[in-house]
Design a protein around this motif. Structure first.
Motif, short mmCIF file in Angstrom:
data_model
loop_
_atom_site.label_atom_id
_atom_site.label_comp_id
_atom_site.label_asym_id
_atom_site.label_seq_id
_atom_site.Cartn_x
_atom_site.Cartn_y
_atom_site.Cartn_z
N THR A 80 70.24 -58.06 5.46
CA THR A 80 71.00 -57.40 6.53
C THR A 80 72.52 -57.46 6.37
OG1 THR A 80 71.15 -59.40 7.91
CG2 THR A 80 69.17 -58.02 8.16
N ASN A 81 73.04 -58.28 5.45
CA ASN A 81 74.49 -58.48 5.32
C ASN A 81 75.08 -59.03 6.62
OD1 ASN A 81 77.08 -58.38 4.02
ND2 ASN A 81 77.53 -56.48 5.10
N CYS A 82 74.55 -60.17 7.06
CA CYS A 82 74.91 -60.70 8.37
C CYS A 82 75.92 -61.85 8.34
CB CYS A 82 73.65 -61.17 9.11
SG CYS A 82 72.70 -62.43 8.23
N LYS A 193 72.89 -54.68 9.05
CA LYS A 193 71.74 -53.83 9.36
C LYS A 193 70.75 -54.54 10.25
CE LYS A 193 72.30 -51.63 4.84
NZ LYS A 193 71.66 -51.36 3.53
N ASN A 194 69.99 -53.76 10.98
CA ASN A 194 68.94 -54.31 11.84
C ASN A 194 67.79 -54.82 10.97
OD1 ASN A 194 66.60 -54.48 13.68
ND2 ASN A 194 67.92 -53.43 15.13
N PRO A 195 67.35 -56.06 11.14
CA PRO A 195 66.28 -56.59 10.28
C PRO A 195 64.94 -55.89 10.48
CG PRO A 195 66.78 -58.12 12.06
CD PRO A 195 67.83 -57.06 12.10
N HIS A 196 64.76 -55.20 11.60
CA HIS A 196 63.52 -54.47 11.84
C HIS A 196 63.51 -53.11 11.13
CE1 HIS A 196 62.15 -57.25 15.03
NE2 HIS A 196 63.44 -57.36 15.31
N ASN A 197 64.70 -52.55 10.92
CA ASN A 197 64.82 -51.24 10.27
C ASN A 197 66.25 -51.09 9.79
OD1 ASN A 197 65.13 -48.47 9.64
ND2 ASN A 197 63.54 -47.88 11.10
N PRO A 198 66.48 -51.08 8.48
CA PRO A 198 67.85 -51.11 7.96
C PRO A 198 68.66 -49.85 8.26
CG PRO A 198 66.27 -50.76 6.18
CD PRO A 198 65.48 -51.10 7.40
N ARG A 199 68.03 -48.79 8.75
CA ARG A 199 68.76 -47.57 9.08
C ARG A 199 69.41 -47.65 10.46
NH1 ARG A 199 65.71 -43.56 9.90
NH2 ARG A 199 63.67 -44.56 9.83
N TYR A 200 69.14 -48.75 11.16
CA TYR A 200 69.64 -48.89 12.53
C TYR A 200 70.53 -50.11 12.67
CZ TYR A 200 66.55 -45.13 13.92
OH TYR A 200 65.96 -43.91 14.03
N GLY A 207 76.58 -58.57 16.39
CA GLY A 207 75.42 -58.05 15.68
C GLY A 207 74.96 -58.89 14.52
N GLY A 208 75.89 -59.49 13.78
CA GLY A 208 75.48 -60.35 12.67
C GLY A 208 74.66 -61.53 13.17
#
Length: 596
Positions: A80-82, A193-200, A207-208
């Motif tokens: 996710t780049n968190c 990125k959202n860990p459930h869906n990287p497009r979101y 957020g991180g």
């Protein structure tokens, strides 16, 4: 020439910071990069209360916990780049040795028959923190290249308390540039990125943190909230949080993009993987008497909620025999719609599911709209004007160059600030009377830098709104208010451009300074959550029409959806009790385990 030079400096510094982060990760001991063992996976799934017990009784060493969560945090970062700052070296050299010395003294007292109350309520708990939190020897650049290398020279009071409580701060997490977005993207650290869906998006501005917690890379985290910045990430990512009232959680000694902004106060607040962790972590903080660490914290000890939904001292005094009894049925005011952006089918379904469960339990449910003089839209108008009363000058002053990337939603706000006032008035008139959109026009009309008298007038309006809601709450005799945290599930990449004004469900409670929690309830279902056949986006106001461009139940399938539980000011313990009530009514506990 100057513009180009500034951008060149920005480009150089951001690349240097990115390289520094990757070098720090690569230089970690090999044990942090090996696959997770079965015993480490067990530790990742162990509630914080049990981790603390294991550390106190010596069955688990804190270094084992740090190893497991560092491994998982690095996996989360890869996905996710968190992460921004890696504090593992500090944990090894300071937090863990300090904790072990205290534990040794505690055990010696026990051996000598002098057992006392434990003074390490968070012993061994891994804690992640938003990049705004200052840690001695580390940057808190919050995505500004201009702030790279401004290393903190001391720990903030929050970090000192965590160390003294036995917790292990081990990473810091990503934020959006300016901290004014429901995404977490900046030119220094990139997009989370959202860990459930990287497009979101995982949400913003914390957020991180939300992405890391949802992935299981931490059990307890700390974020900030000025318009929904812990609650939106909790909703988007499927975790738990409570937006604290001002003065209830430590905040001094940290950084912000808008120092001195007090029209709508930003607050620090806890975020956790589970509701049990959230309650345990909050209580652990309060066992340490946070007002002794931070001058901004009110000296209010942790309280419990009696059978009449009243807050009482933990000693049980003045409970009049109500301790231990089943609580009376609660009275919930449900705000189905903020009058600006109606909840999407997925978010409406989550709210309906909770209302149905509470009603089945016997609780009383009423529909509310708020006082006539302080409707949600009016609160949104006042809050947005107050938060940006400087015309954006403060957060813009931190940019190295005018060419530097900015959040797509914030770019729209800044562009409108810079338009001549006469053009804005004409445009607002056009939107109101020609486009027949008075709600959007009302937000645009006065979108300008405020003079001191104008600022004072807005503060007076804020206080009138607080008084109106105070009286309304009393009149309706509410225990809680229930609503959605946002009209949509997680938004896609650069969705802030279309949703920058669609923040009323969270922002109004910041204006009123109410305690507000968010908890996950369900997930988007492409079969259940489609728009009705008669839905017409053109029939919506401009704010809602723009937001609904992003609603896609097929693309969003599987994303978490939450609800928001609101209590009055300084009622954090009661909000926790309300969230527990919901889990009991639903008969289940949200548990994503470890995401694949």
């Amino acid at each position: 020439m100057v513009l180009g030079l500034g951008y060149a400096i920005h480009w150089r510094d951001r690349r240097r910071k990115q390289a520094e982060r990757e070098t720090t990760i690569a230089s970690l001991p090999e044990k942090y990069r090996t696959p997770l063992t079965s015993s480490e996976i067990d530790l990742l799934l162990t509630p914080s209360s049990q981790l603390v017990q294991h550390v106190h009784d010596g069955s688990v060493h804190t270094s084992q916990i740090l190893s497991a969560f560092t491994k998982r945090a690095l996996q989360a970062h890869e996905r996710t780049n968190c992460l921004t700052e890696i504090l593992v070296k500090r944990a090894e050299q300071k937090s863990i040795p300090q904790l072990e010395r205290k534990l040794a003294r505690e055990r010696q007292k026990e051996d000598d028959g002098r057992r006392r109350k434990k003074r390490l309520p968070l012993a061994g708990v891994p804690v992640s923190m938003k990049d705004t939190v200052c840690v001695d020897g580390y940057d808190s650049c919050i995505g500004y290249s201009k702030w790279i290398g401004r290393t903190s020279w001391r720990d903030s009071p929050l970090v000192k308390l965590l160390d003294d409580a036995g917790a292990i701060p081990f990473v810091k997490t990503n934020v959006p540039i300016t901290l004014l977005s429901f995404e977490s993207t900046n030119p220094v650290f990139g997009r989370t990125k959202n860990p459930h869906n990287p497009r979101y998006s995982p949400g913003g501005s914390t957020g991180g943190e939300a992405a890391l917690l949802a992935f299981g890379g931490s059990r307890c985290g700390i974020g900030t909230d000025v318009a929904g910045s812990v609650r939106i990430p909790a909703h988007y990512s499927g975790i738990y949080t409570i937006r604290c009232s001002s003065g209830r959680f430590l905040k001094a000694g940290n950084v912000t993009s808008m120092p001195g902004q007090e029209g709508v106060l930003a607050v620090y607040s806890p975020m956790c993987k589970t509701l049990g962790d959230l309650s345990f972590f909050f209580k652990g903080i309060y066992e340490m008497c946070p007002w002794k660490y931070d001058h901004t914290v009110l000296p209010i000890p942790w309280r419990r909620v009696n059978s009449r939904w009243e807050l009482v001292n933990t000693s049980g005094q003045n409970e009049e025999g109500h301790a231990g009894k089943e609580r009376r049925r609660a009275r919930w005011g449900v705000m189905w719609d903020d009058g600006v952006v109606p909840p999407s089918p997925a978010c409406r379904r989550a709210l309906e599911e909770v209302v149905s469960a509470l009603r089945s339990r016997g609780d009383e449910i009423i529909t509310i709209a708020g006082p006539e003089t302080a409707q949600p839209y009016e609160c949104l108008r006042i809050a947005s004007q107050l938060l940006n009363s400087d015309g954006g000058k403060t957060f813009l002053s931190q940019f190295t160059s005018l060419l530097e990337w900015n959040d797509t939603g914030v770019v729209q706000l800044v562009r409108y600030f810079r338009l001549p006032w006469i053009f804005k008035r004409i445009h607002a008139w056009f939107v109101h009377y020609i486009r027949r959109d008075p709600l959007r026009a009302g937000l645009l009309r006065d979108w300008n830098e405020k003079s001191v008298p104008e600022q004072w007038k807005l503060v007076a309006e804020r206080e009138n709104a607080r008084e109106a809601w105070f009286n309304y709450w009393n009149k309706e005799d509410l225990d809680f208010i229930l609503t959605v945290p946002h009209a949509l599930p997680a938004i896609p990449e650069d969705g802030s451009r279309d949703t920058v004004s669609a923040c009323g469900y969270t922002f109004m409670w910041n204006l009123l300074d109410y305690a507000a929690g968010v908890m996950p309830i369900t997930k988007v279902d492409k079969e259940l959550d489609g728009l009705p056949a008669d839905f017409r986006r053109k029939n919506l106001n401009g704010i809602a029409r723009s937001a609904y461009k992003l609603y896609d139940p097929v693309g969003m399938h599987g994303l978490p959806v939450g609800v928001q539980v609101i209590g009055r000011r300084l009622e954090e313990e009661k909000v926790l009790a309300g969230m527990e009530r919901i889990e009991e009514a639903l008969g289940r506990v949200w548990d994503d385990g470890l995401l694949d």
